[in-house]
Design an enzyme around this catalytic site. Sequence first.
Site, mmCIF file in Angstrom:
data_model
loop_
_atom_site.group_PDB
_atom_site.id
_atom_site.type_symbol
_atom_site.label_atom_id
_atom_site.label_comp_id
_atom_site.label_asym_id
_atom_site.label_seq_id
_atom_site.Cartn_x
_atom_site.Cartn_y
_atom_site.Cartn_z
ATOM 1 N N ASP A 30 0.831 -1.208 0.000
ATOM 2 C CA ASP A 30 0.000 0.000 0.000
ATOM 3 C C ASP A 30 0.865 1.258 0.000
ATOM 4 O O ASP A 30 1.990 1.244 0.497
ATOM 5 C CB ASP A 30 -0.911 -0.031 1.241
ATOM 6 C CG ASP A 30 -2.121 0.881 1.091
ATOM 7 O OD1 ASP A 30 -2.353 1.419 -0.019
ATOM 8 O OD2 ASP A 30 -2.835 1.063 2.093
ATOM 9 N N SER A 76 -10.825 -6.937 -4.776
ATOM 10 C CA SER A 76 -12.153 -6.926 -5.422
ATOM 11 C C SER A 76 -12.850 -5.585 -5.185
ATOM 12 O O SER A 76 -13.809 -5.262 -5.873
ATOM 13 C CB SER A 76 -13.001 -8.096 -4.901
ATOM 14 O OG SER A 76 -12.967 -8.143 -3.491
ATOM 15 N N ASN A 78 -11.045 -2.722 -5.359
ATOM 16 C CA ASN A 78 -10.324 -1.704 -6.128
ATOM 17 C C ASN A 78 -11.027 -1.317 -7.424
ATOM 18 O O ASN A 78 -10.665 -0.318 -8.063
ATOM 19 C CB ASN A 78 -8.874 -2.147 -6.421
ATOM 20 C CG ASN A 78 -7.964 -2.091 -5.205
ATOM 21 O OD1 ASN A 78 -7.064 -2.917 -5.040
ATOM 22 N ND2 ASN A 78 -8.165 -1.102 -4.323
ATOM 23 N N ARG A 81 -12.247 2.288 -8.010
ATOM 24 C CA ARG A 81 -11.366 3.400 -8.406
ATOM 25 C C ARG A 81 -11.732 3.909 -9.792
ATOM 26 O O ARG A 81 -12.389 3.213 -10.566
ATOM 27 C CB ARG A 81 -9.910 2.930 -8.369
ATOM 28 C CG ARG A 81 -9.497 2.551 -6.963
ATOM 29 C CD ARG A 81 -8.018 2.385 -6.849
ATOM 30 N NE ARG A 81 -7.691 2.023 -5.474
ATOM 31 C CZ ARG A 81 -6.491 2.104 -4.936
ATOM 32 N NH1 ARG A 81 -5.479 2.527 -5.661
ATOM 33 N NH2 ARG A 81 -6.287 1.765 -3.684
ATOM 34 N N LEU A 197 -6.670 -5.083 7.336
ATOM 35 C CA LEU A 197 -6.478 -6.172 6.369
ATOM 36 C C LEU A 197 -7.114 -5.889 5.016
ATOM 37 O O LEU A 197 -6.770 -6.527 4.025
ATOM 38 C CB LEU A 197 -7.031 -7.485 6.943
ATOM 39 C CG LEU A 197 -6.135 -8.167 7.974
ATOM 40 C CD1 LEU A 197 -6.832 -9.360 8.596
ATOM 41 C CD2 LEU A 197 -4.821 -8.611 7.331
HETATM 42 C C1 IPE Z 1 -5.409 -2.788 -0.233
HETATM 43 O O1 IPE Z 1 -5.098 -1.464 -0.408
HETATM 44 C C2 IPE Z 1 -5.422 -3.471 -1.574
HETATM 45 C C3 IPE Z 1 -4.129 -3.654 -2.189
HETATM 46 C C4 IPE Z 1 -2.966 -3.346 -1.653
HETATM 47 C C5 IPE Z 1 -4.147 -4.245 -3.500
HETATM 48 P P1 IPE Z 1 -6.229 -0.341 -0.529
HETATM 49 O O2 IPE Z 1 -5.492 0.940 -0.678
HETATM 50 O O3 IPE Z 1 -7.190 -0.694 -1.588
HETATM 51 O O4 IPE Z 1 -6.955 -0.449 0.891
HETATM 52 P P2 IPE Z 1 -7.868 0.572 1.677
HETATM 53 O O5 IPE Z 1 -8.925 1.034 0.725
HETATM 54 O O6 IPE Z 1 -6.990 1.699 2.106
HETATM 55 O O7 IPE Z 1 -8.397 -0.201 2.843
HETATM 56 C C1 IPE Z 2 -1.513 0.371 -3.443
HETATM 57 O O1 IPE Z 2 -1.366 1.745 -3.477
HETATM 58 C C2 IPE Z 2 -1.774 -0.201 -4.813
HETATM 59 C C3 IPE Z 2 -3.152 -0.710 -5.009
HETATM 60 C C4 IPE Z 2 -4.088 -0.731 -4.122
HETATM 61 C C5 IPE Z 2 -3.459 -1.226 -6.333
HETATM 62 P P1 IPE Z 2 -2.585 2.742 -3.400
HETATM 63 O O2 IPE Z 2 -2.989 3.112 -4.790
HETATM 64 O O3 IPE Z 2 -3.687 2.206 -2.560
HETATM 65 O O4 IPE Z 2 -1.892 3.979 -2.695
HETATM 66 P P2 IPE Z 2 -2.507 4.964 -1.608
HETATM 67 O O5 IPE Z 2 -3.068 4.116 -0.507
HETATM 68 O O6 IPE Z 2 -3.573 5.741 -2.296
HETATM 69 O O7 IPE Z 2 -1.356 5.781 -1.179
HETATM 70 MG MG MG Z 3 -4.123 2.364 -0.588
#
Ligand code: IPE
Ligand code: IPE
Ligand code: MG
Length: 242
Positions: A30, A76, A78, A81, A197
């Site tokens: 993340d 699932s 994501n 976005r 998680l």
């Molecule tokens: C968790 O990260 C999913 C992945 C790392 C692929 P997110 O950035 O999607 O999680 P939340 O939304 O902050 O909980």
């Molecule tokens: C993790 O980075 C990658 C994925 C979840 C695909 P993020 O895109 O969630 O990055 P932040 O949390 O916005 O910094």
């Molecule tokens: Mg993130």
Amino acid sequence: MAVAEVETPLPTRITAGTGKLPRHVAIIMDGNGRWAKKRLLPRAMGHKRGVETVRNIVKAAGELGLETLSLYAFSSENWKRPEEEINDLMGLMRDFIKSDLDEFAANDVRLRIIGDYKALAPDIVEMLEESIARTSKNSRTTLAVALNYGSQDEMVRAARAAATQGEISVSSIEANLDTFGLPPLDLVIRTSGEQRLSNFMLWQAAYAEFWFTETLWPDFSKDELAAALNEFARRERRYGGR
Ligand code: IPE
Ligand code: IPE
Ligand code: MG
């Protein structure tokens, strides 16, 4: 039992066979977006740098002697976005498989995918299946990439399959999880300071240890992975016993 406190992480101290090396480490990668934002760069750049970290960490996992590394790449949830970001992520996935598969094959890495990956674009599904088949005989490190993965969905699918086969039990559900055949999950690492998680390996994490770092995923390194492994080696796991 008293365990000597070692101040500095000593990556070389971590060798297979100590009994304290985790067999299965899962990482919630993340912080790509925040990494880019801090540098006034587009989010896509953060994801691009994130892929470079994946490359380094897969290599490091092999060098450090991990049997299995699971990486949470796309959840699932994501899909919520913006379309542009999803397209960027899928594009990076295609590029990554194309550019890195030879290296996996050369480094004895076996690829597994967990999650409902068949719902991804047909060309990606085809590429993934080819890659899984091509690396299926490799045995040094298993890399399990979580794509379109949600743990609740995985458990529902597993419970349904178990019900059609007979009795629902811990072992019959386990046998139908996407992670079936992988070693028990020992350690979950999450970067970027979040301590949750996010629907990742809820079942598998039942007795896993957790390790959190403020480091954003593009800045995560082999040294930091080694530091997590060192800390893991000092933890006492009880599994409910005494
Ligand atoms: C968790 O990260 C999913 C992945 C790392 C692929 P997110 O950035 O999607 O999680 P939340 O939304 O902050 O909980
Ligand atoms: C993790 O980075 C990658 C994925 C979840 C695909 P993020 O895109 O969630 O990055 P932040 O949390 O916005 O910094
Ligand atoms: Mg993130």
